[in-house]
Design a protein around this motif. Structure first.
Motif, PDB file in Angstrom:
ATOM      1  N   ASP A  66     -35.235 -15.687 -11.071  1.00 42.57           N
ATOM      2  CA  ASP A  66     -34.737 -14.328 -11.284  1.00 42.57           C
ATOM      3  C   ASP A  66     -35.731 -13.274 -10.829  1.00 42.57           C
ATOM      4  N   ASP A  67     -37.029 -13.510 -11.046  1.00 43.73           N
ATOM      5  CA  ASP A  67     -38.000 -12.485 -10.681  1.00 43.73           C
ATOM      6  C   ASP A  67     -38.081 -12.309  -9.168  1.00 43.73           C
ATOM      7  N   ARG A  68     -37.954 -13.400  -8.404  1.00 44.90           N
ATOM      8  CA  ARG A  68     -37.968 -13.280  -6.948  1.00 44.90           C
ATOM      9  C   ARG A  68     -36.719 -12.576  -6.450  1.00 44.90           C
ATOM     10  N   LEU A  69     -35.576 -12.880  -7.051  1.00 40.34           N
ATOM     11  CA  LEU A  69     -34.341 -12.206  -6.667  1.00 40.34           C
ATOM     12  C   LEU A  69     -34.440 -10.716  -6.960  1.00 40.34           C
ATOM     13  N   ASP A  70     -34.931 -10.369  -8.141  1.00 40.69           N
ATOM     14  CA  ASP A  70     -35.068  -8.958  -8.506  1.00 40.69           C
ATOM     15  C   ASP A  70     -36.000  -8.238  -7.534  1.00 40.69           C
ATOM     16  N   LEU A  71     -37.087  -8.892  -7.146  1.00 39.49           N
ATOM     17  CA  LEU A  71     -38.036  -8.295  -6.217  1.00 39.49           C
ATOM     18  C   LEU A  71     -37.370  -7.985  -4.880  1.00 39.49           C
ATOM     19  N   LEU A 109     -34.145  -7.542  -4.278  1.00 43.23           N
ATOM     20  CA  LEU A 109     -33.145  -6.480  -4.440  1.00 43.23           C
ATOM     21  C   LEU A 109     -33.810  -5.113  -4.518  1.00 43.23           C
ATOM     22  N   VAL A 110     -34.878  -5.009  -5.284  1.00 39.82           N
ATOM     23  CA  VAL A 110     -35.574  -3.732  -5.443  1.00 39.82           C
ATOM     24  C   VAL A 110     -36.218  -3.307  -4.123  1.00 39.82           C
ATOM     25  N   ALA A 111     -36.799  -4.249  -3.401  1.00 43.77           N
ATOM     26  CA  ALA A 111     -37.507  -3.918  -2.167  1.00 43.77           C
ATOM     27  C   ALA A 111     -36.608  -3.216  -1.168  1.00 43.77           C
ATOM     28  N   PHE A 112     -35.320  -3.589  -1.151  1.00 39.03           N
ATOM     29  CA  PHE A 112     -34.393  -3.003  -0.186  1.00 39.03           C
ATOM     30  C   PHE A 112     -33.306  -2.168  -0.856  1.00 39.03           C
ATOM     31  N   ASP A 113     -33.596  -1.687  -2.081  1.00 38.91           N
ATOM     32  CA  ASP A 113     -32.725  -0.750  -2.787  1.00 38.91           C
ATOM     33  C   ASP A 113     -31.281  -1.285  -2.857  1.00 38.91           C
ATOM     34  N   THR A 125     -29.393  -6.359   3.219  1.00 32.91           N
ATOM     35  CA  THR A 125     -29.146  -7.624   2.521  1.00 32.91           C
ATOM     36  C   THR A 125     -29.745  -8.792   3.299  1.00 32.91           C
ATOM     37  N   ALA A 126     -29.565  -8.784   4.612  1.00 28.73           N
ATOM     38  CA  ALA A 126     -30.131  -9.855   5.444  1.00 28.73           C
ATOM     39  C   ALA A 126     -31.657  -9.844   5.383  1.00 28.73           C
ATOM     40  N   LEU A 127     -32.256  -8.671   5.336  1.00 31.76           N
ATOM     41  CA  LEU A 127     -33.716  -8.583   5.226  1.00 31.76           C
ATOM     42  C   LEU A 127     -34.196  -9.035   3.853  1.00 31.76           C
ATOM     43  N   ALA A 128     -33.421  -8.727   2.814  1.00 34.60           N
ATOM     44  CA  ALA A 128     -33.773  -9.212   1.476  1.00 34.60           C
ATOM     45  C   ALA A 128     -33.761 -10.737   1.441  1.00 34.60           C
ATOM     46  N   ARG A 129     -32.851 -11.334   2.182  1.00 33.13           N
ATOM     47  CA  ARG A 129     -32.805 -12.803   2.253  1.00 33.13           C
ATOM     48  C   ARG A 129     -34.080 -13.354   2.886  1.00 33.13           C
ATOM     49  N   VAL A 130     -34.593 -12.678   3.913  1.00 29.76           N
ATOM     50  CA  VAL A 130     -35.859 -13.088   4.528  1.00 29.76           C
ATOM     51  C   VAL A 130     -36.990 -13.030   3.511  1.00 29.76           C
ATOM     52  N   PRO A 170     -35.179   5.729   5.436  1.00 32.87           N
ATOM     53  CA  PRO A 170     -35.746   5.120   4.222  1.00 32.87           C
ATOM     54  C   PRO A 170     -35.744   3.590   4.275  1.00 32.87           C
ATOM     55  N   ALA A 171     -34.684   3.009   4.838  1.00 33.72           N
ATOM     56  CA  ALA A 171     -34.618   1.548   4.926  1.00 33.72           C
ATOM     57  C   ALA A 171     -35.645   1.011   5.917  1.00 33.72           C
TER      58      ALA A 171
END
Length: 207
Positions: free
Chosen positions: A112-117, A119-123, A143-148, A168-169
């Motif tokens: 969960d902590d990695r997923l939250d990180l 999601l937050v990183a890419f708003d 979303t694709a960058l968050a997957r990376v 911003p992104a």
């Protein structure tokens, strides 16, 4: 200079029976970013796909810490995070379902902590439970960058990572990339734009 982790020697690839590049060589150490530049059709995407073992080079070797990656392709793929020109997301799944599904395919469910990180990183928190098909092009790219980021892979292969991103992104991406490099990660990115990362090396493909 950091010790070499990735060593590419005399790589050659063909596309449609014609040579794209020949005798291409470079080496990267921990914390290094290589920006691939050149005109459309010069071979930037082909090189990324060859490094990811999605296409087979005609000649040359790709070595990671001295070992030929072709000797153990599954282990090699586990060391990579891939961002293609297309986002590679399933439209009927939510943002979270896409991220978690990608990690299950890598056989390492995300905590969960990695997923939250990620999601937050890419708003993406406000979009986490939205179906990807309802998102804008920029939201899908985030979303694709968050997957990376979620993969925690040491080597990122990125094809035009700034595509569809607003200012911003783009800044969020640069921050994430800089953190990856500062932690000893490597990245190779095909790009037409300045990635805005100090110390990046540039490799121009002539086609």
């Amino acid at each position: 200079m950091a010790p070499t982790l990735l060593d590419v020697a005399d790589l050659a690839c063909r596309r449609g029976g014609r040579p794209v590049f020949e005798r291409l060589s470079f080496a990267l150490g921990a914390g290094e970013l290589l920006a691939l530049t050149g005109r459309n059709g010069s071979g930037k995407t082909t090189l990324l796909r060859a490094l990811a073992l999605l296409v087979r080079p005609e000649a040359g070797t790709i070595r990671w810490q001295g070992s030929d990656v072709q000797d153990d392709p599954e282990t090699w793929r586990g060391r990579l995070a891939w961002l293609g020109h297309l986002d590679g997301l399933k439209g009927d799944l939510t943002v979270c379902e896409n991220l978690l599904g990608a990690e299950r395919l890598r056989d390492r469910p995300a905590a969960d902590d990695r997923l939250d990180l990620a999601l937050v990183a890419f708003d993406l928190n406000a979009l986490a439970h939205r179906a990807v098909r309802t998102l804008s092009a920029g939201q899908r790219r985030r979303t694709a960058l968050a997957r990376v980021l979620l993969t925690q892979a040491p080597l990122w292969l990125l094809d035009e990572p700034l595509n569809a991103l607003d200012a911003p992104a783009q800044q969020a991406f640069r921050s994430v990339l800089q953190n990856h490099l500062a932690g000893g990660g490597l990245a190779i990115a095909a790009t037409h734009a300045d990635l805005g990362v100090a110390g990046a090396r540039t490799f121009e493909l002539a086609g």
